[in-house]
Design a protein around this motif. Structure first.
Motif, PDB file in Angstrom:
ATOM      1  N   SER A 116      13.725 126.901 -19.477  1.00 20.63           N
ATOM      2  CA  SER A 116      12.523 126.341 -20.101  1.00 20.63           C
ATOM      3  C   SER A 116      12.722 124.879 -20.464  1.00 20.63           C
ATOM      4  CB  SER A 116      12.164 127.138 -21.361  1.00 20.63           C
ATOM      5  OG  SER A 116      11.895 128.486 -21.051  1.00 20.63           O
ATOM      6  N   MET A 117      13.887 124.562 -21.003  1.00 22.05           N
ATOM      7  CA  MET A 117      14.163 123.182 -21.389  1.00 22.05           C
ATOM      8  C   MET A 117      14.292 122.267 -20.167  1.00 22.05           C
ATOM      9  SD  MET A 117      16.836 123.772 -24.519  1.00 22.05           S
ATOM     10  CE  MET A 117      16.758 122.063 -25.034  1.00 22.05           C
ATOM     11  N   MET A 118      14.940 122.766 -19.125  1.00 17.52           N
ATOM     12  CA  MET A 118      15.061 121.963 -17.903  1.00 17.52           C
ATOM     13  C   MET A 118      13.692 121.661 -17.317  1.00 17.52           C
ATOM     14  SD  MET A 118      18.260 121.242 -16.977  1.00 17.52           S
ATOM     15  CE  MET A 118      18.273 121.148 -15.192  1.00 17.52           C
ATOM     16  N   GLN A 119      12.837 122.659 -17.256  1.00 20.86           N
ATOM     17  CA  GLN A 119      11.496 122.453 -16.718  1.00 20.86           C
ATOM     18  C   GLN A 119      10.687 121.526 -17.609  1.00 20.86           C
ATOM     19  OE1 GLN A 119       9.821 126.368 -16.079  1.00 20.86           O
ATOM     20  NE2 GLN A 119      11.565 127.027 -14.844  1.00 20.86           N
ATOM     21  N   GLY A 120      10.893 121.607 -18.921  1.00 23.23           N
ATOM     22  CA  GLY A 120      10.163 120.737 -19.828  1.00 23.23           C
ATOM     23  C   GLY A 120      10.606 119.300 -19.742  1.00 23.23           C
ATOM     24  N   VAL A 121      11.905 119.072 -19.654  1.00 24.90           N
ATOM     25  CA  VAL A 121      12.403 117.700 -19.669  1.00 24.90           C
ATOM     26  C   VAL A 121      12.160 116.999 -18.335  1.00 24.90           C
ATOM     27  CG1 VAL A 121      14.779 118.039 -18.850  1.00 24.90           C
ATOM     28  CG2 VAL A 121      14.303 116.338 -20.622  1.00 24.90           C
ATOM     29  N   VAL A 156      11.663 133.474 -15.414  1.00 25.55           N
ATOM     30  CA  VAL A 156      11.137 133.869 -16.726  1.00 25.55           C
ATOM     31  C   VAL A 156      10.241 132.804 -17.350  1.00 25.55           C
ATOM     32  CG1 VAL A 156      11.773 134.493 -19.081  1.00 25.55           C
ATOM     33  CG2 VAL A 156      13.017 135.481 -17.160  1.00 25.55           C
ATOM     34  N   PRO A 157      10.688 131.547 -17.493  1.00 30.39           N
ATOM     35  CA  PRO A 157       9.809 130.555 -18.139  1.00 30.39           C
ATOM     36  C   PRO A 157       8.512 130.324 -17.390  1.00 30.39           C
ATOM     37  CG  PRO A 157      12.066 129.747 -18.018  1.00 30.39           C
ATOM     38  CD  PRO A 157      11.998 130.954 -17.156  1.00 30.39           C
ATOM     39  N   HIS A 158       8.571 130.365 -16.070  1.00 28.89           N
ATOM     40  CA  HIS A 158       7.364 130.089 -15.291  1.00 28.89           C
ATOM     41  C   HIS A 158       6.322 131.187 -15.493  1.00 28.89           C
ATOM     42  CE1 HIS A 158       5.273 127.896 -12.108  1.00 28.89           C
ATOM     43  NE2 HIS A 158       4.875 129.070 -11.667  1.00 28.89           N
ATOM     44  N   ILE A 159       6.754 132.435 -15.487  1.00 34.88           N
ATOM     45  CA  ILE A 159       5.810 133.542 -15.692  1.00 34.88           C
ATOM     46  C   ILE A 159       5.222 133.483 -17.098  1.00 34.88           C
ATOM     47  CG2 ILE A 159       5.615 136.049 -15.860  1.00 34.88           C
ATOM     48  CD1 ILE A 159       7.647 136.286 -13.636  1.00 34.88           C
ATOM     49  N   ILE A 160       6.060 133.224 -18.089  1.00 41.52           N
ATOM     50  CA  ILE A 160       5.562 133.156 -19.471  1.00 41.52           C
ATOM     51  C   ILE A 160       4.617 131.981 -19.641  1.00 41.52           C
ATOM     52  CG2 ILE A 160       6.273 132.746 -21.859  1.00 41.52           C
ATOM     53  CD1 ILE A 160       8.733 134.411 -21.297  1.00 41.52           C
ATOM     54  N   ILE A 211       1.175 132.774 -18.728  1.00 39.49           N
ATOM     55  CA  ILE A 211       0.473 133.702 -19.620  1.00 39.49           C
ATOM     56  C   ILE A 211       0.008 133.021 -20.898  1.00 39.49           C
ATOM     57  CG2 ILE A 211       0.701 135.825 -20.964  1.00 39.49           C
ATOM     58  CD1 ILE A 211       2.725 136.792 -18.891  1.00 39.49           C
ATOM     59  N   ILE A 212       0.897 132.251 -21.549  1.00 37.38           N
ATOM     60  CA  ILE A 212       0.563 131.701 -22.868  1.00 37.38           C
ATOM     61  C   ILE A 212       0.455 130.188 -22.879  1.00 37.38           C
ATOM     62  CG2 ILE A 212       1.627 133.646 -24.043  1.00 37.38           C
ATOM     63  CD1 ILE A 212       4.026 131.891 -24.659  1.00 37.38           C
ATOM     64  N   GLY A 213       0.639 129.531 -21.733  1.00 39.90           N
ATOM     65  CA  GLY A 213       0.499 128.087 -21.700  1.00 39.90           C
ATOM     66  C   GLY A 213       1.831 127.372 -21.828  1.00 39.90           C
ATOM     67  N   PRO A 241      10.660 130.791 -27.739  1.00 34.97           N
ATOM     68  CA  PRO A 241      10.975 132.137 -28.250  1.00 34.97           C
ATOM     69  C   PRO A 241      10.523 133.249 -27.313  1.00 34.97           C
ATOM     70  CG  PRO A 241       9.203 131.120 -29.527  1.00 34.97           C
ATOM     71  CD  PRO A 241       9.784 130.056 -28.657  1.00 34.97           C
ATOM     72  N   ALA A 242       9.413 133.039 -26.603  1.00 31.65           N
ATOM     73  CA  ALA A 242       8.995 134.046 -25.626  1.00 31.65           C
ATOM     74  C   ALA A 242      10.004 134.140 -24.478  1.00 31.65           C
ATOM     75  CB  ALA A 242       7.602 133.717 -25.090  1.00 31.65           C
ATOM     76  N   SER A 243      10.592 133.008 -24.104  1.00 24.60           N
ATOM     77  CA  SER A 243      11.615 133.015 -23.053  1.00 24.60           C
ATOM     78  C   SER A 243      12.856 133.769 -23.506  1.00 24.60           C
ATOM     79  CB  SER A 243      11.977 131.575 -22.666  1.00 24.60           C
ATOM     80  OG  SER A 243      10.866 130.904 -22.097  1.00 24.60           O
ATOM     81  N   VAL A 244      13.182 133.675 -24.792  1.00 21.77           N
ATOM     82  CA  VAL A 244      14.315 134.444 -25.321  1.00 21.77           C
ATOM     83  C   VAL A 244      14.108 135.930 -25.052  1.00 21.77           C
ATOM     84  CG1 VAL A 244      15.496 135.145 -27.429  1.00 21.77           C
ATOM     85  CG2 VAL A 244      14.934 132.740 -27.075  1.00 21.77           C
TER      86      VAL A 244
END
Length: 398
Positions: A138-143, A326-330, A333-335, A343-346
């Motif tokens: 998630s952090m890699m995709q965000g940064v 995981v991060p991409h699917i979440i 769903i929630i933006g 936390p959803a990725s956790v």
């Protein structure tokens, strides 16, 4: 009314307002069409409020579903094996440890030992590693602002594995049980910054360069691991092969105790960086305009990613694509907001690896399949899908 008075009142009438001379108030005429236009933003605000409410409800539902799925997967993982222990006895064993005698413990003579010495450490290890890899992704995709970014894709996992393999080969133990994780962390950190430095050009990080650099680093790391495997004695060679395939077999409480504080610390730091990642998603210029030090944020993110990934691979080996899927699917769903995404990725990463580990132990009778193989079977096609989708949205790579 005089002509001059009508002229003075004209702008007020055009704006849909009539100035009350007695009270000095400002009131709108319901019949005036401009009053309806002025009321339109209130309707838009209502729509935005509804959207936010739906998104919050969707996020709450997702958290509840993931939490229930995680509990169910953990109980089933502890119950199913060569020695089957009914789920109610698994729950009873947990409750009995805290002094609650609602359910009976394992009826088999070796049931309690099997749970607490073999299965529970393995279940906790899958939760920690899945959470760490998903948050790192998630952090890699965000940064980098792109769903193609993932620790395994850019070579962080394989780089960390090189350091751990070298530690196994040379038998280093000057840091005690922390030696292997320490070398995995150092090599993962170095690999991360090599990829970041090479991918960055003229103040920008090109995603294509990032992926290609990751391919090159994976190739170099693979060659290094192959040489270490060739040069290692038989006992060390088996451990290195275990690294390359990825497995939770043989997980111990001592190993859980080593990586638990590292992963928890990394997740906490990641959550504190969520506001900065949200602002960075608007663009580097916008982030700098509101006072975000973009380079410092990226350096901290890279350090946290290296910490999480190196701790995750320290004892279970290379497990690819968890941080991609995981991060991409979440996010779908929630933006993209990182306050909820992290936390959803956790939970999502923990659920995915708990289910994958259960499949690894049960798909083939009396065999323990490499979990890295299973995650790659799922993540590989998903990565192809993301590549084609990104290319379609951008109109091609050129």
């Amino acid at each position: 009314m005089s002509e001059s008075t009508e002229t003075r009142d004209l702008p007020l009438r055009r704006s849909g307002r009539h100035l009350d001379q007695t009270s000095g108030g400002d009131r709108r005429s319901p019949a005036d069409p401009t009053a309806q236009l002025d009321a339109a933003p209130d309707a838009r605000d209502l729509d935005l409020g509804q959207i936010r409410g739906r998104r919050t409800a969707r996020a709450g539902t997702l958290f509840l579903v993931l939490f229930i799925a995680l509990i169910a997967a953990c109980v089933l993982s502890a119950a199913i094996g060569q020695l089957f222990i009914p789920p109610q006895e698994v729950i009873g064993s947990l409750l009995n440890k805290v002094g609650i005698d609602w359910l009976p413990g394992p009826s088999h003579d070796f049931g309690e030992e099997a749970l607490w010495q073999v299965r529970f450490p393995r279940v906790i290890m899958t939760i920690l590693v899945g959470a760490a890899l998903a948050v790192a992704g998630s952090m890699m995709q965000g940064v980098f602002g792109n769903p193609l970014a993932e620790p395994g894709v850019v070579g962080v996992s394989s780089g960390a594995a090189v350091g751990a393999s070298a530690s196994i080969l040379f038998g280093w133990s000057f840091l005690g049980a922390f030696t292997t994780p320490a070398f995995a962390f150092a090599s993962g950190l170095i690999t991360t910054f090599i990829v970041y430095t090479v991918s960055r050009s003229q103040g920008r990080t090109e995603v294509i360069t990032l992926v290609l650099t990751g391919v090159a680093v994976n190739a170099i790391a693979g060659a290094a691991i192959a040489y270490i495997t060739f040069a290692a004695p038989t006992s060390a060679r088996e451990q290195i092969v275990f690294w390359q395939m990825g497995s939770f077999n043989g997980s111990l409480w001592s190993q859980v105790g080593l990586i638990l504080p590292l992963i928890v610390f990394g997740i906490i730091i990641a959550q504190t960086l969520a506001p900065g990642l949200d602002i960075l998603s608007l663009g580097e210029k916008s982030a700098r305009h509101v006072g975000i030090n973009v380079e410092r944020l990226r350096i901290i993110v890279m350090a946290v990613v290296a910490l999480l990934v190196s701790a995750a691979v320290a004892f279970c080996g290379i497990i690819a694509f968890v941080g991609l899927v995981v991060p991409h699917i979440i996010r779908m769903i929630i933006g993209p907001g990182h306050r909820l995404l992290l936390p959803a990725s956790v939970l999502g990463g923990a659920v995915l690896l708990a289910i994958a580990d259960l499949a690894a132990r049960t798909l083939v009778e009396f065999a323990d399949l490499p979990i890295g193989m299973l995650t790659s079977l799922v993540g590989g096609p998903f990565f192809f899908y993301l590549i084609r989708r990104s290319r379609k949205e951008s109109g091609g790579w050129a």
